[in-house]
Write a protein that holds these residues in place. Structure first.
Motif, PDB file in Angstrom:
ATOM      1  N   MET A 177      79.537  47.245  47.674  1.00 34.76           N
ATOM      2  CA  MET A 177      78.440  47.487  46.764  1.00 34.76           C
ATOM      3  C   MET A 177      78.959  48.366  45.637  1.00 34.76           C
ATOM      4  O   MET A 177      79.608  49.367  45.871  1.00 34.76           O
ATOM      5  CB  MET A 177      77.290  48.184  47.506  1.00 34.76           C
ATOM      6  N   LYS A 178      78.647  47.995  44.397  1.00 32.51           N
ATOM      7  CA  LYS A 178      79.001  48.801  43.231  1.00 32.51           C
ATOM      8  C   LYS A 178      77.731  49.109  42.461  1.00 32.51           C
ATOM      9  O   LYS A 178      76.936  48.219  42.164  1.00 32.51           O
ATOM     10  CB  LYS A 178      80.001  48.082  42.336  1.00 32.51           C
ATOM     11  N   ILE A 179      77.548  50.382  42.145  1.00 28.57           N
ATOM     12  CA  ILE A 179      76.399  50.809  41.357  1.00 28.57           C
ATOM     13  C   ILE A 179      76.940  51.492  40.109  1.00 28.57           C
ATOM     14  O   ILE A 179      77.742  52.419  40.193  1.00 28.57           O
ATOM     15  CB  ILE A 179      75.503  51.787  42.150  1.00 28.57           C
ATOM     16  N   ARG A 180      76.501  51.013  38.957  1.00 30.88           N
ATOM     17  CA  ARG A 180      76.947  51.557  37.672  1.00 30.88           C
ATOM     18  C   ARG A 180      75.707  51.849  36.857  1.00 30.88           C
ATOM     19  O   ARG A 180      74.886  50.958  36.614  1.00 30.88           O
ATOM     20  CB  ARG A 180      77.824  50.534  36.967  1.00 30.88           C
ATOM     21  N   ALA A 181      75.538  53.111  36.427  1.00 26.21           N
ATOM     22  CA  ALA A 181      74.360  53.476  35.645  1.00 26.21           C
ATOM     23  C   ALA A 181      74.677  54.700  34.781  1.00 26.21           C
ATOM     24  O   ALA A 181      75.661  55.400  35.011  1.00 26.21           O
ATOM     25  CB  ALA A 181      73.179  53.767  36.561  1.00 26.21           C
ATOM     26  N   ALA A 182      73.798  54.957  33.816  1.00 26.73           N
ATOM     27  CA  ALA A 182      74.021  56.028  32.852  1.00 26.73           C
ATOM     28  C   ALA A 182      73.591  57.402  33.354  1.00 26.73           C
ATOM     29  O   ALA A 182      74.111  58.413  32.902  1.00 26.73           O
ATOM     30  CB  ALA A 182      73.296  55.714  31.545  1.00 26.73           C
ATOM     31  N   LEU A 197      72.043  60.044  36.765  1.00 29.26           N
ATOM     32  CA  LEU A 197      71.933  60.226  38.209  1.00 29.26           C
ATOM     33  C   LEU A 197      70.642  59.612  38.748  1.00 29.26           C
ATOM     34  O   LEU A 197      70.641  58.964  39.786  1.00 29.26           O
ATOM     35  CB  LEU A 197      71.995  61.714  38.569  1.00 29.26           C
ATOM     36  N   ASP A 198      69.549  59.803  38.025  1.00 25.94           N
ATOM     37  CA  ASP A 198      68.284  59.213  38.476  1.00 25.94           C
ATOM     38  C   ASP A 198      68.361  57.692  38.552  1.00 25.94           C
ATOM     39  O   ASP A 198      67.834  57.087  39.479  1.00 25.94           O
ATOM     40  CB  ASP A 198      67.133  59.640  37.555  1.00 25.94           C
ATOM     41  N   ASP A 199      69.027  57.067  37.575  1.00 24.35           N
ATOM     42  CA  ASP A 199      69.197  55.605  37.610  1.00 24.35           C
ATOM     43  C   ASP A 199      70.045  55.176  38.810  1.00 24.35           C
ATOM     44  O   ASP A 199      69.755  54.174  39.465  1.00 24.35           O
ATOM     45  CB  ASP A 199      69.836  55.098  36.316  1.00 24.35           C
ATOM     46  N   ILE A 200      71.084  55.940  39.085  1.00 23.49           N
ATOM     47  CA  ILE A 200      71.944  55.637  40.237  1.00 23.49           C
ATOM     48  C   ILE A 200      71.152  55.767  41.538  1.00 23.49           C
ATOM     49  O   ILE A 200      71.221  54.888  42.406  1.00 23.49           O
ATOM     50  CB  ILE A 200      73.185  56.552  40.255  1.00 23.49           C
ATOM     51  N   LEU A 201      70.398  56.854  41.677  1.00 25.08           N
ATOM     52  CA  LEU A 201      69.603  57.052  42.891  1.00 25.08           C
ATOM     53  C   LEU A 201      68.588  55.936  43.081  1.00 25.08           C
ATOM     54  O   LEU A 201      68.426  55.411  44.183  1.00 25.08           O
ATOM     55  CB  LEU A 201      68.898  58.411  42.850  1.00 25.08           C
ATOM     56  N   HIS A 202      67.908  55.568  42.014  1.00 25.85           N
ATOM     57  CA  HIS A 202      66.907  54.501  42.088  1.00 25.85           C
ATOM     58  C   HIS A 202      67.556  53.191  42.558  1.00 25.85           C
ATOM     59  O   HIS A 202      67.053  52.533  43.468  1.00 25.85           O
ATOM     60  CB  HIS A 202      66.240  54.320  40.728  1.00 25.85           C
ATOM     61  N   GLU A 203      68.674  52.852  41.954  1.00 26.02           N
ATOM     62  CA  GLU A 203      69.367  51.610  42.325  1.00 26.02           C
ATOM     63  C   GLU A 203      69.898  51.677  43.763  1.00 26.02           C
ATOM     64  O   GLU A 203      69.785  50.708  44.521  1.00 26.02           O
ATOM     65  CB  GLU A 203      70.517  51.339  41.353  1.00 26.02           C
ATOM     66  N   ALA A 204      70.455  52.817  44.156  1.00 31.73           N
ATOM     67  CA  ALA A 204      70.993  52.960  45.512  1.00 31.73           C
ATOM     68  C   ALA A 204      69.883  52.819  46.553  1.00 31.73           C
ATOM     69  O   ALA A 204      70.061  52.126  47.562  1.00 31.73           O
ATOM     70  CB  ALA A 204      71.690  54.304  45.659  1.00 31.73           C
ATOM     71  N   PHE A 205      68.744  53.456  46.316  1.00 30.80           N
ATOM     72  CA  PHE A 205      67.639  53.354  47.271  1.00 30.80           C
ATOM     73  C   PHE A 205      67.125  51.930  47.376  1.00 30.80           C
ATOM     74  O   PHE A 205      66.859  51.436  48.475  1.00 30.80           O
ATOM     75  CB  PHE A 205      66.493  54.292  46.886  1.00 30.80           C
ATOM     76  N   GLU A 222      72.393  52.395  56.167  1.00 27.87           N
ATOM     77  CA  GLU A 222      73.635  52.844  55.561  1.00 27.87           C
ATOM     78  C   GLU A 222      74.350  51.690  54.885  1.00 27.87           C
ATOM     79  O   GLU A 222      74.086  50.519  55.173  1.00 27.87           O
ATOM     80  CB  GLU A 222      74.554  53.503  56.581  1.00 27.87           C
ATOM     81  N   ALA A 223      75.248  52.036  53.988  1.00 28.52           N
ATOM     82  CA  ALA A 223      76.093  51.060  53.312  1.00 28.52           C
ATOM     83  C   ALA A 223      77.507  51.614  53.293  1.00 28.52           C
ATOM     84  O   ALA A 223      77.710  52.804  53.081  1.00 28.52           O
ATOM     85  CB  ALA A 223      75.593  50.805  51.903  1.00 28.52           C
ATOM     86  N   SER A 224      78.477  50.773  53.528  1.00 31.57           N
ATOM     87  CA  SER A 224      79.885  51.182  53.517  1.00 31.57           C
ATOM     88  C   SER A 224      80.569  50.613  52.287  1.00 31.57           C
ATOM     89  O   SER A 224      80.150  49.591  51.743  1.00 31.57           O
ATOM     90  CB  SER A 224      80.595  50.658  54.762  1.00 31.57           C
ATOM     91  N   GLY A 225      81.622  51.271  51.874  1.00 28.94           N
ATOM     92  CA  GLY A 225      82.414  50.774  50.761  1.00 28.94           C
ATOM     93  C   GLY A 225      81.666  50.782  49.441  1.00 28.94           C
ATOM     94  O   GLY A 225      81.824  49.873  48.629  1.00 28.94           O
ATOM     95  N   VAL A 226      80.868  51.790  49.205  1.00 26.99           N
ATOM     96  CA  VAL A 226      80.068  51.871  47.989  1.00 26.99           C
ATOM     97  C   VAL A 226      80.876  52.548  46.887  1.00 26.99           C
ATOM     98  O   VAL A 226      81.506  53.582  47.110  1.00 26.99           O
ATOM     99  CB  VAL A 226      78.767  52.662  48.237  1.00 26.99           C
TER     100      VAL A 226
END
Length: 105
Positions: A1-6, A8-16, A40-44
């Motif tokens: 899983m890869k999360i890319r955002a501008a 921290l709030d955007d990252i948290l929202h996407e991760a959740f 849980e998620a591995s390899g993020v």
């Protein structure tokens, strides 16, 4: 899983959202005691594209205040519930002693 955002709030929202949608369900335990289920998620891989947006700006979390509280708590070497509860009211005493028995790291 890869999360890319501008931010921290955007990252948290996407991760959740991704955890709720596709996170692996696991049983959480501590000291042999079952606490319940979690995801849980591995390899993020997480990429914050705007490093200046590394603090949460969510109005309900008061992140800067809680960060300061955690820092002061660590530096004081305290395990007293009253100390950290002032900064983070959601902390609860589990055994009625007003001493928190958990540690980070």
């Amino acid at each position: 899983m890869k999360i890319r955002a501008a931010s921290l709030d955007d990252i948290l929202h996407e991760a959740f959202e991704r955890l709720l949608r596709s996170g692996r369900i696991v049983s959480e335990t501590t000291k042999g005691k079952k606490l319940g289920k979690t995801r849980e998620a591995s390899g993020v891989v997480i990429e914050l594209t705007n490093p200046r947006a590394r603090m949460s700006r969510s109005e309900t979390r008061h992140m800067l205040f809680s960060c300061l509280g955690h820092f002061l708590w660590y530096m004081a070497g305290s395990n007293k519930l009253a100390f950290i509860k002032y900064y983070l009211p959601h902390y609860e005493d589990e055994d009625g002693t007003d001493i928190l028995r958990a540690a980070y790291g």
